[in-house]
Write a protein that holds these residues in place. Structure first.
Motif, PDB file in Angstrom:
ATOM      1  N   LEU A 142       0.866  -1.171   0.000  1.00 55.65           N
ATOM      2  CA  LEU A 142       0.000   0.000   0.000  1.00 55.65           C
ATOM      3  C   LEU A 142       0.907   1.226   0.000  1.00 55.65           C
ATOM      4  CD1 LEU A 142      -3.072   0.614   0.076  1.00 55.65           C
ATOM      5  CD2 LEU A 142      -2.830   0.951   2.534  1.00 55.65           C
ATOM      6  N   THR A 143       1.416   1.544  -1.172  1.00 51.32           N
ATOM      7  CA  THR A 143       2.405   2.612  -1.323  1.00 51.32           C
ATOM      8  C   THR A 143       1.788   3.981  -1.063  1.00 51.32           C
ATOM      9  OG1 THR A 143       1.916   2.890  -3.661  1.00 51.32           O
ATOM     10  CG2 THR A 143       3.617   1.271  -3.085  1.00 51.32           C
ATOM     11  N   GLU A 144       2.653   4.991  -1.087  1.00 50.69           N
ATOM     12  CA  GLU A 144       2.168   6.368  -0.932  1.00 50.69           C
ATOM     13  C   GLU A 144       1.174   6.715  -2.030  1.00 50.69           C
ATOM     14  OE1 GLU A 144       5.491   5.646   1.499  1.00 50.69           O
ATOM     15  OE2 GLU A 144       5.296   5.345  -0.666  1.00 50.69           O
ATOM     16  N   THR A 145       1.401   6.228  -3.250  1.00 53.11           N
ATOM     17  CA  THR A 145       0.451   6.457  -4.336  1.00 53.11           C
ATOM     18  C   THR A 145      -0.839   5.696  -4.092  1.00 53.11           C
ATOM     19  OG1 THR A 145       2.314   6.688  -5.860  1.00 53.11           O
ATOM     20  CG2 THR A 145       0.147   6.362  -6.836  1.00 53.11           C
ATOM     21  N   ALA A 146      -0.725   4.459  -3.608  1.00 53.28           N
ATOM     22  CA  ALA A 146      -1.917   3.642  -3.360  1.00 53.28           C
ATOM     23  C   ALA A 146      -2.844   4.265  -2.324  1.00 53.28           C
ATOM     24  CB  ALA A 146      -1.500   2.239  -2.931  1.00 53.28           C
ATOM     25  N   GLN A 147      -2.291   5.093  -1.443  1.00 50.92           N
ATOM     26  CA  GLN A 147      -3.130   5.757  -0.448  1.00 50.92           C
ATOM     27  C   GLN A 147      -4.218   6.612  -1.116  1.00 50.92           C
ATOM     28  OE1 GLN A 147      -2.889   5.411   2.875  1.00 50.92           O
ATOM     29  NE2 GLN A 147      -0.964   4.289   3.016  1.00 50.92           N
ATOM     30  N   TYR A 148      -3.978   7.026  -2.352  1.00 49.48           N
ATOM     31  CA  TYR A 148      -4.938   7.885  -3.064  1.00 49.48           C
ATOM     32  C   TYR A 148      -5.796   7.096  -4.051  1.00 49.48           C
ATOM     33  CZ  TYR A 148      -1.742  11.432  -1.274  1.00 49.48           C
ATOM     34  OH  TYR A 148      -0.967  12.214  -0.444  1.00 49.48           O
ATOM     35  N   ALA A 149      -5.632   5.773  -4.071  1.00 51.31           N
ATOM     36  CA  ALA A 149      -6.300   4.956  -5.086  1.00 51.31           C
ATOM     37  C   ALA A 149      -7.739   4.637  -4.711  1.00 51.31           C
ATOM     38  CB  ALA A 149      -5.512   3.665  -5.306  1.00 51.31           C
TER      39      ALA A 149
END
Length: 680
Positions: free
Chosen positions: A417-424
């Protein structure tokens, strides 16, 4: 015999998938079906069993308790990390139904893939995904965040990504490591140089920071950021002035030597010293050392190309070996990368003919923040895989603003759950390289390697090939291209008679031997893939493309009046954002720091170990100061991409500019300006 992944115990061949030039051969130890140890393969001719800490501790990443094991759907506000598990059928159905609706209403270009080489497997990085998005008609991503500027610059001189065979550098007598922290990012070149040192070789390191490689060198030369081409031109001036050029080589294998001789008269040592910060006496010593030592080898790193003038800098340095005839001696020459020797059939792998609209919009990945915020031609869906733009893309606060948009349908395929995935809106679990079949081509050594699956899929994770075949089926794509297996795709890619270096490398040879070397031959005598067939010191093609045809120094942009040049360099235990979330690797790297010259620190009242605030108009960070003489005055260096933590801003890409380089539309991470003060 059972496939490796079906066997519970044993030692199995493998290859490192990280975006690293060394691309090590590995041995994976399994017990009770689980990989318990990763070691180097001593039979690999180049990497010879030696591996870095990143890979040695890979099991901590493979079995990290935070690794994703099932698809997730967002149930809270974007950026808050609130998700609930769903099934793969639900996830694929949600994606394809959303995309069909968006395409009907806005056209396919409102969808954008965003990926890079988080996994260097060619199928994973540029295989079924390219086929799928071509067929879909989505906007195209210009993947130029890493090496594009230098690759274009080097190609203007040499015609392509062709350098010395690194195995031959065992015979080198002078190594010039230019803009590369090789101890951390190309360790096996360091190993070879160490062996050559035993036979009297010397190592010179030219860089903006006395990092681990600078400390290892026989001679470290600090240079002001973005002035590398001026230094190379100053060396040329002395080589010509003191008759240290190899005129027979220049006459036989180059074009433009006479023009270059006249051109470099303006780059006299006093002028170059003022530009670069390198003392005049050091310029003479370096030029004479290079002009009088054969064989000499220049290893051109990634760092210097991440400037506004990065393409020209690499193009200029690439001219040096021709002046002294280094290419004519075993162990002499240069290297930016060596991917030209291992070029495969990319069209067969990517199938560009599936894209019907050849004028489809192209978005540069370095400017993803700007693209996401474009209201006139908006991106309405973003599909991220094998990358983490919230951390790795420049001008990070603009990227975050774009990702926060509620009407942006975002899907992320990753191991974590990457930093980008936090916004997915949807997060899909990705398999590791050790769970899939793929083939690998190094951009340093000249071996192609194959990966057969060694471990069972982690949870419900899927590879990129599997994922995009699922999406294709649900979108109703019936082309044979979406039925091909991994083996089919590898065979198609390696069927490439246009590259004579591939020789007899095929699927059977790789399956039998694990790694196979390209059929190498000396570049000279021979014909280069430049328009003239020779090394182009003067490039008519550059002139046609709007560049200066001779190597030239142009200062980097002064993007503000702030006093410090800021260099966000790599660290030893992360690879871009990979490993920055893993406790084991964080413990080895400890914490982010800011290297600062003593003179600057005294003026600012900053002492070693102080927390300092570093900022510009794009953002700010708080880092721990390391004071000393490892950087020149006016230069600040941090190492590693660290995510923000509660109460501490430490994400350095909040500071980096998102403008593009002089060539190749590359990133200019290292050409930003900042200010610094003691944190309160």
């Amino acid at each position: 015999m059972q496939p490796y992944f079906k066997q519970q115990d044993g030692i199995f061949p493998s290859v490192c998938s990280l975006d690293c030039p060394d691309q090590c051969g590995l041995l994976l130890h399994k017990k009770d079906g689980k990989i318990v140890k990763v070691q180097g393969d001593p039979k690999h001719p180049v990497t010879k069993g030696n591996i870095c800490n990143k890979v040695r501790n890979m099991t901590a990443r493979l079995y990290d308790p935070h690794r994703l094991s099932q698809p997730l759907m967002r149930i809270g506000p974007k950026g808050k990390g609130q998700f609930a598990p769903i099934s793969w059928d639900e996830a694929i159905g949600m994606i394809t139904s959303k995309w069909k609706a968006l395409i009907d209403q806005h056209g396919p270009e409102c969808i954008l893939p965003y990926s890079f080489y988080g996994n260097m497997g060619n199928l994973s990085a540029e295989g079924m995904d390219r086929r799928f998005f071509h067929k879909l008609g989505a906007s195209r991503l210009e993947r130029s965040i890493c090496n594009s500027a230098g690759s274009v610059g080097y190609s203007y001189t040499m015609g392509g990504s062709f350098g010395i065979d690194p195995e031959e550098t065992i015979d080198t007598k002078l190594f010039i490591m230019w803009g590369i922290n090789a101890v951390s990012t190309n360790m096996h070149q360091v190993t070879i140089a160490q062996q050559a040192r035993k036979n009297g070789a010397k190592v010179v390191v030219i860089d903006v920071h006395k990092n681990q490689t600078g400390k290892w060198a026989d001679w470290f030369i600090p240079i002001l950021p973005g002035t590398d081409s001026a230094l190379a031109l100053g060396i040329m001036h002395i080589l010509y002035a003191e008759n240290m050029v190899d005129q027979p080589f220049l006459d036989a294998y180059t074009v433009g030597s006479d023009e270059l001789r006249e051109h470099v008269r303006q780059y006299d040592p006093a002028t170059v010293s003022t530009i670069t910060g390198v003392p005049i006496e050091d310029l003479y010593t370096l030029a004479r050392m290079y002009g009088q030592t054969k064989p000499s080898f220049v290893r051109i790193g990634n760092g210097l190309q991440h400037h506004d003038n990065g393409g020209m800098a690499v193009r200029t340095i690439a001219c040096l070996p021709a002046l002294t005839g280094q290419w004519g001696v075993k162990g002499g020459g240069a290297m930016k990368g060596n991917s030209g020797y291992l070029a495969f059939n990319k069209d067969a792998l990517q199938r560009p003919e599936l894209l019907r609209n050849k004028t489809t919009r192209i978005v540069n990945m370095n400017q993803i923040g700007e693209a996401l915020l474009d209201k006139e031609n908006p991106i309405r869906s973003l599909f991220v895989y094998s990358s983490n733009p919230a951390l790795v893309a420049p001008n990070a606060n603009k990227v975050k603003e774009g990702l926060m948009q509620e009407d942006l349908f975002t899907v992320v395929h990753d191991l974590f759950l990457t930093e980008t995935a936090q916004y997915a809106d949807l997060v899909l679990p990705a398999s590791s390289s050790y769970e899939t079949e793929d083939f690998y081509t190094s951009y340093w050594h000249n071996y192609i390697q194959i990966q057969k699956p060694v471990m069972e899929k982690y949870g419900e994770s899927k590879s990129n090939v599997e994922l995009f075949k699922l999406l294709a089926a649900n979108m109703g794509f019936e082309d044979q291209a979406f039925q091909d297996s991994e083996e089919d795709m590898i065979r198609q890619a390696l069927d490439f008679p246009e590259n004579p270096y591939l020789g007899n490398i095929n699927y059977e040879a790789l399956s039998e031997h694990q790694f196979v070397k390209a059929e190498m031959r000396p570049l000279f005598p021979g014909k280069l893939p430049t328009p003239s067939g020779k090394i182009e010191l003067y490039s008519e093609r550059m002139k046609q493309h709007g560049y200066e045809p001779l190597p030239t120094y142009t200062p980097i942009a002064k993007d503000s009046d702030l006093p410090f040049l800021f260099i966000p360099a790599p660290n030893h235990n992360f690879l871009n954002s990979t490993f920055s979330n893993n406790e084991k690797h964080i413990s080895m790297e400890k914490e982010p720091k800011l290297h600062m010259n003593t003179e600057d620190a005294v003026k600012r009242g900053i002492t070693d170990g102080d927390m300092v605030r570093i900022w510009n108009a794009r953002g700010e960070c708080v880092l721990k100061a390391v004071i000393g003489e490892n950087v020149l005055a006016g230069v600040l260096v941090s190492q590693g991409i660290w995510p923000n933590t509660p109460g501490r801003k430490q994400h350095i890409n909040a500071l980096t500019p998102d403008r593009l380089s002089d060539m190749g539309n590359g990133a200019v991470f290292f050409s930003g300006r900042v200010d610094v003060e003691k944190a309160v």
